[in-house]
Design a protein around this motif. Structure first.
Motif, PDB file in Angstrom:
ATOM      1  N   ARG A   1      36.344  41.437  13.713  1.00  0.00           N
ATOM      2  CA  ARG A   1      36.745  41.062  12.340  1.00  0.00           C
ATOM      3  C   ARG A   1      35.721  41.640  11.364  1.00  0.00           C
ATOM      4  N   ILE A   2      36.044  42.796  10.833  1.00  0.00           N
ATOM      5  CA  ILE A   2      35.104  43.536   9.998  1.00  0.00           C
ATOM      6  C   ILE A   2      35.285  43.157   8.532  1.00  0.00           C
ATOM      7  N   ILE A   3      34.163  42.900   7.848  1.00  0.00           N
ATOM      8  CA  ILE A   3      34.200  42.686   6.394  1.00  0.00           C
ATOM      9  C   ILE A   3      33.389  43.790   5.729  1.00  0.00           C
ATOM     10  N   ARG A   4      33.577  43.969   4.433  1.00  0.00           N
ATOM     11  CA  ARG A   4      32.849  45.018   3.720  1.00  0.00           C
ATOM     12  C   ARG A   4      31.345  44.755   3.758  1.00  0.00           C
TER      13      ARG A   4
ATOM     14  N   ARG B   1      26.170  40.062   0.216  1.00  0.00           N
ATOM     15  CA  ARG B   1      26.244  38.991  -0.789  1.00  0.00           C
ATOM     16  C   ARG B   1      26.263  37.624  -0.116  1.00  0.00           C
ATOM     17  N   LEU B   2      26.985  37.512   0.987  1.00  0.00           N
ATOM     18  CA  LEU B   2      27.041  36.252   1.733  1.00  0.00           C
ATOM     19  C   LEU B   2      25.648  35.863   2.242  1.00  0.00           C
TER      20      LEU B   2
ATOM     21  N   ILE C   1      31.446  52.391  13.377  1.00  0.00           N
ATOM     22  CA  ILE C   1      32.681  51.629  13.594  1.00  0.00           C
ATOM     23  C   ILE C   1      32.513  50.204  13.092  1.00  0.00           C
ATOM     24  N   HIS C   2      31.288  49.665  13.194  1.00  0.00           N
ATOM     25  CA  HIS C   2      31.016  48.293  12.766  1.00  0.00           C
ATOM     26  C   HIS C   2      30.230  48.222  11.464  1.00  0.00           C
TER      27      HIS C   2
ATOM     28  N   GLN D   1      24.162  52.389   1.190  1.00  0.00           N
ATOM     29  CA  GLN D   1      25.145  51.984   0.181  1.00  0.00           C
ATOM     30  C   GLN D   1      24.415  51.390  -1.011  1.00  0.00           C
ATOM     31  N   PRO D   2      24.641  51.889  -2.224  1.00  0.00           N
ATOM     32  CA  PRO D   2      23.904  51.393  -3.395  1.00  0.00           C
ATOM     33  C   PRO D   2      24.407  50.027  -3.867  1.00  0.00           C
ATOM     34  N   GLY D   3      23.527  49.315  -4.532  1.00  0.00           N
ATOM     35  CA  GLY D   3      23.906  48.062  -5.185  1.00  0.00           C
ATOM     36  C   GLY D   3      24.209  46.911  -4.260  1.00  0.00           C
ATOM     37  N   VAL D   4      23.713  46.944  -3.033  1.00  0.00           N
ATOM     38  CA  VAL D   4      23.990  45.882  -2.069  1.00  0.00           C
ATOM     39  C   VAL D   4      23.015  44.720  -2.264  1.00  0.00           C
ATOM     40  N   GLU D   5      23.541  43.505  -2.298  1.00  0.00           N
ATOM     41  CA  GLU D   5      22.685  42.316  -2.357  1.00  0.00           C
ATOM     42  C   GLU D   5      22.183  41.971  -0.955  1.00  0.00           C
ATOM     43  N   GLY D   6      21.128  41.184  -0.919  1.00  0.00           N
ATOM     44  CA  GLY D   6      20.650  40.651   0.358  1.00  0.00           C
ATOM     45  C   GLY D   6      20.075  41.676   1.307  1.00  0.00           C
TER      46      GLY D   6
END
Length: 224
Positions: free
Chosen positions: A4-7, A13-14, A66-67, A90-95
């Motif tokens: 179950r892949i999320i962005r 952010r989570l 892939i993940h 990836q730019p602008g990533v939180e956490g």
């Protein structure tokens, strides 16, 4: 659930919000302590059934996309030591702090699964600032930890790469590799896209990204 892949940005952010809500700055490390090879799904199984540790880590470098679509792992030989790194592109990533702690936690668990529970890196590098309490890091990694580094990753002796993996199954490895290739094809990945990922990986690791390096990673002749 590894399927179950999320962005990548949503995951970051989570993690950031959970760390803030719990007041636990090393939440990513705690999650990493509880996560290992199984969380990588097919890619993890490909690593586990590789003939040697070096071959397994090379497979991880080539197939982790892939993940993970927001960062790249790297495997760099530096004299008699190896740097197994992880870099967010990836730019602008939180956490990002939590992501790096989580990633290195998973990497250590992966290596302990393959090399034995007593395995520890020679050194751990983290690109984020030193936390007030470093004891959780020392306790888990069982190695010197350097914060505020230019890169994030694990350092260990080069001879470890030749270690044969106890669970290696050549036939299963081929089946898993075929399935991963099918997933890559269905996702629109081609050789050019794979080359871009590998070059990004090498450049983030501080390498010049030569033809010979890329050919070695893909297991191809330079002329091919």
């Amino acid at each position: 659930d590894p399927e179950r892949i999320i962005r990548f940005s949503v995951g970051g952010r989570l993690l950031a919000r959970c760390a803030s809500a719990t007041g636990c700055p090393h939440l990513g490390l705690l999650l990493g302590e509880r996560t290992g090879l199984d969380a990588l799904g097919l890619v993890g199984r490909l690593v586990e059934h590789s003939p040697t540790l070096g071959a397994g880590l090379q497979s991880l470098v080539l197939k982790l996309h892939i993940h993970d679509r927001g960062a790249v792992p790297s495997l760099t030989i530096e004299g008699e030591r190896v740097f197994f790194g992880y870099a967010i592109y990836q730019p602008g990533v939180e956490g990002t702090r939590q992501i790096y702690d989580l990633a290195l936690g998973i990497a250590v668990n992966l290596l302990r699964r393959l090399c034995g529970r007593g395995w520890s890196p020679s050194e751990v590098l983290l690109s984020h600032s030193r936390p007030l309490d470093i004891e959780p890091f020392r306790r888990f990694f069982r190695a010197p930890v350097r914060f505020d580094s230019e890169r994030s990753g694990l350092v260990f002796p080069r001879h470890c790469l030749a270690r044969p993996l106890p669970a290696a199954d050549a036939e299963l490895y081929r089946l898993i590799e075929t399935r991963i290739t099918q997933l890559e094809s269905s996702g629109g990945d081609d050789l050019v896209e794979q080359l871009r990922r590998v070059l990004r990986n090498l450049l983030l690791a501080g390498s010049r990204g030569t033809v010979d390096q890329v050919a070695e990673i893909f297991g191809l002749h330079r002329r091919t």
